[in-house]
Design a protein around this motif. Structure first.
Motif, PDB file in Angstrom:
ATOM      1  N   ALA A 206      -4.280  -2.997 -10.426  1.00  0.00           N
ATOM      2  CA  ALA A 206      -5.438  -2.500 -11.176  1.00  0.00           C
ATOM      3  C   ALA A 206      -6.631  -2.300 -10.247  1.00  0.00           C
ATOM      4  O   ALA A 206      -7.367  -1.302 -10.366  1.00  0.00           O
ATOM      5  N   ARG A 207      -6.825  -3.213  -9.301  1.00  0.00           N
ATOM      6  CA  ARG A 207      -7.958  -3.100  -8.373  1.00  0.00           C
ATOM      7  C   ARG A 207      -7.786  -1.928  -7.416  1.00  0.00           C
ATOM      8  O   ARG A 207      -8.777  -1.414  -6.870  1.00  0.00           O
ATOM      9  N   PHE A 208      -6.576  -1.489  -7.207  1.00  0.00           N
ATOM     10  CA  PHE A 208      -6.297  -0.381  -6.292  1.00  0.00           C
ATOM     11  C   PHE A 208      -7.071   0.874  -6.681  1.00  0.00           C
ATOM     12  O   PHE A 208      -7.466   1.671  -5.831  1.00  0.00           O
ATOM     13  N   TYR A 209      -7.329   1.042  -7.976  1.00  0.00           N
ATOM     14  CA  TYR A 209      -8.021   2.229  -8.473  1.00  0.00           C
ATOM     15  C   TYR A 209      -9.542   2.106  -8.376  1.00  0.00           C
ATOM     16  O   TYR A 209     -10.253   3.004  -8.813  1.00  0.00           O
ATOM     17  N   GLN A 210     -10.008   0.971  -7.838  1.00  0.00           N
ATOM     18  CA  GLN A 210     -11.435   0.706  -7.670  1.00  0.00           C
ATOM     19  C   GLN A 210     -12.212   0.893  -8.977  1.00  0.00           C
ATOM     20  O   GLN A 210     -13.208   1.622  -9.048  1.00  0.00           O
ATOM     21  N   PRO A 211     -11.770   0.223 -10.019  1.00  0.00           N
ATOM     22  CA  PRO A 211     -12.448   0.374 -11.310  1.00  0.00           C
ATOM     23  C   PRO A 211     -13.733  -0.440 -11.373  1.00  0.00           C
ATOM     24  O   PRO A 211     -13.925  -1.392 -10.608  1.00  0.00           O
ATOM     25  N   LYS A 212     -14.581  -0.071 -12.291  1.00  0.00           N
ATOM     26  CA  LYS A 212     -15.760  -0.872 -12.576  1.00  0.00           C
ATOM     27  C   LYS A 212     -15.441  -1.960 -13.608  1.00  0.00           C
ATOM     28  O   LYS A 212     -16.181  -2.933 -13.741  1.00  0.00           O
ATOM     29  N   ARG A 213     -14.354  -1.739 -14.334  1.00  0.00           N
ATOM     30  CA  ARG A 213     -13.976  -2.700 -15.373  1.00  0.00           C
ATOM     31  C   ARG A 213     -12.462  -2.753 -15.508  1.00  0.00           C
ATOM     32  O   ARG A 213     -11.777  -1.730 -15.379  1.00  0.00           O
ATOM     33  N   PRO A 242     -16.544 -10.325  -8.441  1.00  0.00           N
ATOM     34  CA  PRO A 242     -17.673 -10.250  -9.386  1.00  0.00           C
ATOM     35  C   PRO A 242     -18.205  -8.837  -9.617  1.00  0.00           C
ATOM     36  O   PRO A 242     -18.910  -8.604 -10.607  1.00  0.00           O
ATOM     37  N   ASP A 243     -17.874  -7.895  -8.735  1.00  0.00           N
ATOM     38  CA  ASP A 243     -18.358  -6.525  -8.906  1.00  0.00           C
ATOM     39  C   ASP A 243     -17.550  -5.745  -9.953  1.00  0.00           C
ATOM     40  O   ASP A 243     -17.941  -4.643 -10.341  1.00  0.00           O
ATOM     41  N   ILE A 244     -16.408  -6.323 -10.383  1.00  0.00           N
ATOM     42  CA  ILE A 244     -15.588  -5.691 -11.420  1.00  0.00           C
ATOM     43  C   ILE A 244     -15.745  -6.487 -12.707  1.00  0.00           C
ATOM     44  O   ILE A 244     -15.531  -7.695 -12.733  1.00  0.00           O
ATOM     45  N   SER A 245     -16.122  -5.830 -13.765  1.00  0.00           N
ATOM     46  CA  SER A 245     -16.225  -6.494 -15.058  1.00  0.00           C
ATOM     47  C   SER A 245     -14.821  -6.762 -15.604  1.00  0.00           C
ATOM     48  O   SER A 245     -13.984  -5.857 -15.658  1.00  0.00           O
ATOM     49  N   MET A 246     -14.543  -7.994 -15.955  1.00  0.00           N
ATOM     50  CA  MET A 246     -13.235  -8.382 -16.482  1.00  0.00           C
ATOM     51  C   MET A 246     -13.396  -8.856 -17.925  1.00  0.00           C
ATOM     52  O   MET A 246     -14.290  -9.650 -18.237  1.00  0.00           O
TER      53      MET A 246
END
Length: 289
Positions: A206-213, A242-246
């Motif tokens: 999921a982080r591979f796509y550099q999402p904001k959330r 912390p830069d990605i809203s989970m």
């Protein structure tokens, strides 16, 4: 952050049953006391919607009452025919073999009994709608204060995991159905137990796509040990990134859509309309080689 699981059953009406036959509800079972109670509460709430016939909950493993104990209760009450429903999402080994083997054991002990075994929940529009309505809530400012667009969001769909590839395939299928037309950047599918990819790998993908959330969708009926692990993992991921809203959605719980599907499954047992998807069962395929 977890979205509140708020549903109401007060206005719900179910279609009438053709036959007032006792219902045996069989859950998987868990060592988690809260998870065990969740199934019992589910059965109580479903029975309260239609008190015209008894509803008896039990568990396949890890908790009491067992299937055999529940059947003994039925015999003590002089029941002869029972509808039986697996409170399971997919058609894995538990619904295809383990539960049916237990019913065969009970039949051997009490040959006067007749079981009308029903279908698992499966992939159904009402459950799809349940999740779509929950995802829609996450667009509201109270759950999305940064107003992150769906196009900047990855949906992480988490299944339990099974030794049956047919059941695992259904997890991927329903994840895809939910994602189609949703506007989310993409959907990644993973599992918390038994099979791959595991939850940690799901987060990595999921982080591979550099999402904001990242929205974590645990495809579970009730709380329990595995659900707790998913929530804890989401919290840990939030601390690490912390830069990605989970955000982690809750389990389905006592939702009207589930009771509506369950009613359909119960009626199917009474009208002999149950159709099991066994064509792709690995155990059947092995047997015919």
């Amino acid at each position: 952050m977890a979205i509140l699981n708020t549903t109401s059953l007060t206005q719900m009406e179910l279609p009438p049953l053709p036959i007032k036959r006792p219902l045996l509800l069989i859950g998987h079972g868990t060592r988690d006391a809260e998870g065990r109670q969740a199934l019992l509460n589910f059965a109580t709430a479903y029975a309260a919607l239609d008190p015209s016939r008894p509803v008896l909950p039990c568990f396949l493993e890890l908790a009491d009452p067992t299937i055999q104990q529940a059947v003994e209760q039925c015999v003590e009450r002089s029941y002869v025919e029972l509808s039986v429903l697996p409170v399971l999402l997919f058609a894995g080994r538990h619904s295809k073999f383990d539960i049916t083997n237990e019913l065969d054991r009970a039949k051997a002990r009490y040959p006067q009994l007749k079981f009308h075994y029903g279908h698992h929940f499966g992939i159904t529009p009402k459950i799809i709608e349940l999740w779509r309505s929950r995802l829609a809530q996450l667009d509201y400012p109270e759950y999305n204060p940064q107003q992150i667009f769906r196009s900047d969001t990855v949906l992480l769909f988490v299944g339990c995991g099974s030794s049956d590839p047919d059941a695992n395939g259904d997890v991927y299928k329903i994840a895809r159905i939910l994602w189609e037309g949703s506007g989310y950047s993409t959907v990644e599918t993973c599992f918390i137990a038994i099979t791959q990819p595991q939850l940690e790998e799901g987060f990595r993908r999921a982080r591979f796509y550099q999402p904001k959330r990242i929205i974590v969708l645990p495809y579970f009926l009730f709380t329990g040990v595995l659900m707790t692990k998913i929530i804890q993992s989401t919290t840990q991921q939030q601390e690490q990134y912390p830069d990605i809203s989970m955000i982690c959605l809750p389990e389905m719980g006592l939702h009207p859509q589930l009771f509506s599907v369950l009613r359909e499954r119960e009626i199917e047992t009474q009208q002999e309309l149950v159709q099991m998807n066994c064509e792709m069962c690995q155990f059947r395929l092995i047997g015919v080689k």
